[in-house]
Every structure is written in C-alpha cells, then in structure tokens.
Design a protein around this motif. Structure first.
Motif, short mmCIF file in Angstrom:
data_model
loop_
_atom_site.label_atom_id
_atom_site.label_comp_id
_atom_site.label_asym_id
_atom_site.label_seq_id
_atom_site.Cartn_x
_atom_site.Cartn_y
_atom_site.Cartn_z
N ALA A 187 24.39 49.18 22.68
CA ALA A 187 23.91 50.67 22.67
C ALA A 187 24.43 51.45 23.87
N MET A 188 24.37 50.80 25.03
CA MET A 188 24.68 51.80 26.24
C MET A 188 26.40 52.19 26.18
N ALA A 202 26.53 54.80 23.75
CA ALA A 202 25.94 56.23 24.46
C ALA A 202 26.90 56.86 25.39
N LEU A 244 28.55 60.49 25.07
CA LEU A 244 28.25 61.42 25.97
C LEU A 244 29.52 61.94 27.01
N GLY A 279 16.26 59.96 18.52
CA GLY A 279 17.49 59.67 18.54
C GLY A 279 17.82 61.26 18.40
N TYR A 309 26.92 59.66 18.52
CA TYR A 309 26.93 58.34 18.89
C TYR A 309 25.75 58.22 20.11
N VAL A 310 25.58 59.53 20.69
CA VAL A 310 24.43 59.36 21.58
C VAL A 310 23.13 59.01 20.77
N ALA A 313 23.01 55.64 19.67
CA ALA A 313 22.56 54.60 20.91
C ALA A 313 21.11 54.77 21.02
N VAL A 314 20.38 55.90 21.27
CA VAL A 314 19.09 56.29 21.34
C VAL A 314 18.12 55.48 20.31
#
Lengths: 305, 343
Positions: A96-97, A100, A104, B17, B317-318, B321-322
């Motif tokens: 997941a990191m 992210a 970002l 998310g 994707y953020v 991921a959240v």
C-alpha cells in the motif's frame, strides 16, 4: 571483438546499475535484520527520486540529495507507523505504501513540473575523480570516477558490517530479528529498534532514488524506479542478509544488466529483450542455489505485539 | 465479523480513501468537488460509463483477485498476477491468431483454455522453486513479472508482430475470436466468467472439504502438518497453480474481449490492483466481486477525472492505498477488542 574501452564501458555500466540497487538493498537489509520486511522500499525510492528532482530544481543537487534522504525516511516512517506502530500486516502495508507513493509522486510531479513534464533538465552531481586511480586501466573509470552516491554506497558496506556485527545496537537489532521475545526479555526496546532500522532503511532507499535522478538520468519520470525497489528485496535474499553478500549480489545484477551494452557494442544480433530478462532469470537461478543453505532472520515479517 | 460490520468497514474505508484524496486535491490546488464529480461521472454517471468503463475494468481485477485469494487461503502469496496476466494474454493471442478459421464456439474456449494454462505454467516455476529449493514465492513470482513484460515486448516485435512489421503489437484477432458483448455495450462475456468463478470459489470455500483444508493449512500450517491428514505443501502448490491460472485467464479475456490484439502495457497494473481488491474483501469471493467493481470504478473515474477536470489520473492510487490501509487498521482494532475484553 571486445577491447579495453568496451570492457571499461561494461564495468562502468555495471557499477552504474548496481549503485541504486546496492543502496536500496542495504537499507532493506537493515530493516530485515530487525525482522521487518518492507515492500514499501519501492515507494520510498520513488519518493526520494521526486524529492531529489524538486530539491535540485530549486536549490541544486545537494539540496536534492538531502530532501531525497528525508523523503525516503518519511515514507518508511509511514510504513513503520502502520506495520510496527499499529501492527498491521507488513507485506500488505508495504504494498500500500508503494501504491500511495506511486500516486503522490505522479500527481505532485505533474503539479510541480507541468502536465507534459518532459524536457525537465536538472543540475546533476558530477563524477568525482580520485586523482591517479581514476586513470587505472579497466577499473579506473568504473570505481574511481563516479558520482558521490557510488562512493557512499561502497562505504556503507563496511560501515553496516561493523554496525551489525561489532556494536551492541547492531547485536540488539539482530536479536530482535531472530527472537523478539528473547530480545525484549534482555531489555531491548524491540519495536523502537525495528522502527529505527526501518526508517534508516527508508533513508537509504531515498538516497537510491536520488542517485537515479541526480547522478544518472538528470530528470524525473513517473514510475522511474521501475521495480528497482522490489529487485533490491531479492538482492537482500541473494546476499544472505549480509552487507558483503548484498554488495556481491548487487554487482552481479548490475553485471547481468550491463551485459546488454557489451553485446550491443560487440554487434551480436540477439533480441534485446533477452537481456532485459537475463538479470531476473539469473537472480531466480541463484536464489534456488542460495535459498536452501541460508535462513532468513527467524522473525522476518512477523508482527511483534 | 458479522455482515453489517463488514459493510460498515468497507464504506468507512472508501470514505477514508476519497476523503484523503479530496484533502490532497485541496493541498495541491485542484478543486476537489470538480475532480470527484468528474470521477463519479466517469465511473457511474451513465449506463455507458458503468458498463464500458467500470465493469470492463472490474473483470480482470476480479479474476486476478480471486486467484490471489485461492493461494492466500493456503498461506501462499502470489505477487506475480501481472506476469501471469501477460502469459495468458500471449497464449490467447497466439492460439487465437492460429485458429482464425475455426468457428468461434470452438476457437474462443481453446484460446481461453490456453490463457488459463499459460498462467498456471508461468507460476509453475515459482511453485517448483518453492518445493524443491525453498525459494519464497513472494520474490520469485515478483521477479517473473519483469520477465513476462520483456517477453511481451519480444513477442510484439518478433513472432507475434503485426504482418506489416511496423508497430509493436500483434495482428487484430478475427471477429470469430471476439467474446460476445453484453447488453449492446462494450462489456464482454468475460464478466460472466468472473461471476461464475466467484460463485464456484464461494461454494468450494464454504461447503467443501477442500475449502476447509485450504483454510486449515493457511491458518495453522504446523497444526495441519502435525494432524497428518492435510497435505499442506501439496495444497499450497495446487492453490498457487490455480492462482496463476486465474490471472492467465484474465489476460485471455482482456485480449479476446477488450483489446482484440496483444500490446505491451495491456495491463495498467491489474496484477497489483487485484491483490488490493482481494485483501479489501478479506478473501470472500462475492466480496471480491463488489470490491473489484469499486476499484474498477476508481480507475474508470480516474481517466474521466484527468480528461474532464485536468487532475492527474495517477492520484487515484492514493485513494486505493488509503482504502487498503484503512481496512488494515479496522481489522486490527476489530481483532484486538475481544482480546482486551477477556484480558
């Protein structure tokens, strides 16, 4: 035929490919010695690469380098807060990191450098020549005319060896990775050690990302780490969780990748995709040879309560 | 966890998310309302968006997630869905191009079977390495993703390149090889396969001895081995093969139902999205279908967001991921509470 300049070119390419992998793998090794497997290393590397680009664009390559180290550490701290602080599954959290970081960095990059983003040219770290040695035949250009991160990576190998095997905190970290319960009984702050090792590992990954941007490509591109963080994890296994082993494994992977330059220069007509596959296939084969004889830190990947 | 709590957890994770995504938009100077509205439009705003945008993406994600779950239940991690997807896509393209004269009723199943088998074959190497040499499948399946991408690149510039030899792609499959389309939209019959697969797995997991053994060997391998009645290693190997086969099938349905040809970058990362979806649904096959639709919607919406609101699609994707992290946290606290109650 292969002549001296081609061999020098091959060795230079080998070291160039190996440097970011070595940095990222050394950092991951540190975390894994403490029992933490961090699949977010790819994300930390990517964050480091973008931070290096932003820093270099505004304050020069040194600012970029510093920002990259910080960015890698921040991503790893996020991972540590989840996987060690809140005790979530390490594999999933790391994935997941990375996801992210992918989102970002992509979005921030386009915001900072425009939607097209192409043509971004950054000030880079120039090679530092070691007087005299850099003119040695064959190994001179590859080992003694490199940008700073290569020297840092090579220096980190004995330093990490010394830390892990000759200092009390290093011993404590290894104890945490083998048997957290015993380490705790001996008074070691287990989860704090794990968090520190993971964050330090992230700083290494950030530096690895900066190397790509500041010492090699001179620009940033989305997804530019292209799986190198994951390869670093394989290199840790291949290097048997030992700094010298990791160095050898990174050089080997670099060599397998650099072969394509050699063969292209030699004019051999082999599909280039074969060379793209070669480092991965070689790693697989070697893992098969290595895996049976060596054991990972016993508590690797296990959540410590 | 009961069903209501499960739904609450999923909705909460989704809200987290999207909330973080909105915050990120604000922080980076995009209008969050415009961006999220464009996303909604692109994902659910019309019948076309739903069928041809969201659901069409949900199909490969669901198949890969279902496969991941089979292995995960047995305690094995298949991170190589992306590679197996490409192995399946190559096989389906090759078989499809060679069976162009066959009637579709025969050629389509043959091509899909080839994709299924190719996915299993691609993961057979990690399975072998695990059983014979003790190489962790997490790393071997991951490494083979890069090999598969290089193999696709070779295929579309070599043996499978289109007949003019200019573009890095294969010839288009003849119409007889195209999967039937549903409801007059672009959604293809692969969606039915995904639903069928989810149904079969739900039944196997819940009602059969095999499902029980899978779970037992995944949850407590040592106990399962000691009991002597469950062949743990064989089950894990079999589960990994099925897992790869499902991802291969996803590659096959993508070629036969969406792209009609082999391209590099055929997958925008379905292999990894599939893992996220499986985890979000905690391995429940029907939950995986719902999560796959959710992630399909996010990715379809992301495209629309970039087109209509100028926000980079990768930002989604953020949110993904959240969502994963929120679920991990929710599960963590759900698990801890009963312990604390008894302690």
């Amino acid at each position: 035929m292969i002549d001296l300049s081609m061999a020098e070119g091959f060795l230079s390419a080998l070291v160039r490919v190996a440097t970011p992998l070595l940095l990222a793998a050394l950092g991951e090794m540190l975390a894994e010695r403490g029992g933490v497997i961090n699949l977010g290393v790819e994300g930390a590397m990517l964050a480091g690469a973008l931070a290096a680009a932003i820093g270099a664009a505004s304050g020069g390559p040194w600012v970029g380098l510093a920002l990259a180290v910080a960015a890698g550490a921040v991503v790893a701290a996020g991972f540590a807060a989840m996987a060690i602080g809140a005790r979530t599954d390490q594999i999933i959290t790391g994935t997941a990191m990375t996801l992210a970081a992918l989102g970002l960095t992509g979005a921030i990059y386009r915001r900072a450098f425009g939607t097209a983003g192409a043509g971004l040219s950054l000030p880079t770290l120039t090679p530092l020549e070691v007087p005299g040695l850099s003119r040695l035949p064959l190994v001179g250009p590859a080992l003694f005319a490199q940008p700073l991160p290569t020297y840092l990576a090579l220096l980190a190998v004995p330093l990490l060896w010394w830390f892990l095997f000759r200092t009390r905190p290093g011993l404590a970290l290894r104890a945490v990775g083998e048997s957290p319960a015993s380490a705790r009984a001996a008074g070691v702050p287990v989860r704090r050690m794990q968090a520190l090792a993971t964050i330090a590992g992230g700083a290494f990954a950030g530096l690895a990302g900066a190397t790509l941007v500041l010492a090699q490509v001179g620009t940033f591109a989305e997804r530019m780490t292209a799986g190198r963080g994951f390869i670093a994890i394989a290199i840790v296994v291949l290097g048997r969780w030992h700094p010298v082993g990791v160095l050898l494994a990174a050089l080997l992977f670099g060599g397998a990748t650099a072969l394509q330059f050699l063969f292209q220069a030699a004019g051999l007509d082999v599909p280039y995709q074969l060379f793209l596959m070669l480092p991965y296939l070689l790693t697989l084969v070697l893992l098969a040879g290595v895996a049976g004889g060596v054991r990972a830190p016993a508590a690797l990947g296990r959540t410590v309560e | 966890m009961n069903r209501a709590a499960g739904w609450l957890r999923a909705v909460g994770a989704l809200a987290a998310g999207l909330g973080v995504l909105a915050l990120f938009f604000v922080a980076s100077g995009y209008d969050p309302v415009v961006a999220l509205a464009a996303m909604w439009q692109g994902a659910f705003g019309s019948w076309f968006a739903l069928m041809s945008g969201t659901l069409i993406r949900a199909v490969p994600i669901a198949l890969i997630a279902l496969g991941f779950t089979v292995a995960y239940r047995a305690g094995a991690l298949n991170i190589g869905g992306e590679g197996q997807f490409y192995a399946g896509a190559i096989a389906a393209t090759w078989v499809g191009l060679n069976l162009g004269r066959w009637p579709g009723a025969l050629a389509i199943p043959a091509a899909l079977a080839a994709a299924f088998a190719a996915g299993a074959l691609w993961i057979a190497v990690p399975v072998l390495l695990r059983r014979r040499f003790g190489v962790q499948e997490v790393i071997s399946t991951l490494l083979l993703n890069f090999v598969a991408e290089a193999l696709v690149s070779y295929a579309v510039q070599g043996p499978l390149q289109e007949s003019q030899g200019i573009y890095p792609q294969s010839d288009a499959l003849p119409a007889s090889l195209h999967l039937p389309l549903l409801f007059g939209t672009r959604l293809h019959a692969g969606a039915l396969l995904a639903v069928l697969a989810a149904g079969v797995l739900a039944w196997v997991f819940a009602r059969t001895r095999l499902g029980f053994e899978l779970r037992a060997s995944g949850l407590g391998p040592r106990a399962a081995v000691v009991s002597g009645r469950i062949p743990v290693e064989k089950l894990a190997a079999g589960a990994l093969l099925v897992s790869g086969a499902f991802a291969g099938l996803a590659g096959g349905t993508e070629v036969l139902g969406v792209s009609y040809a082999l391209y590099p970058n055929l997958s925008p990362g379905y292999g990894f999205t599939g893992i996220a979806v499986a985890l979000l649904a905690r391995g429940a096959p029907l939950g995986i279908l719902a999560s796959a639709v959710l992630f399909g919607a996010l990715e379809a919406g992301a495209g629309a967001m970039q087109r209509d609101a100028g926000v980079p699609a990768v930002a989604v994707y953020v949110a993904e991921a959240v969502i994963i992290l929120a679920v991990l946290l929710a599960d963590r606290f759900a698990l801890r509470r009963p312990e604390e109650a008894t302690a």
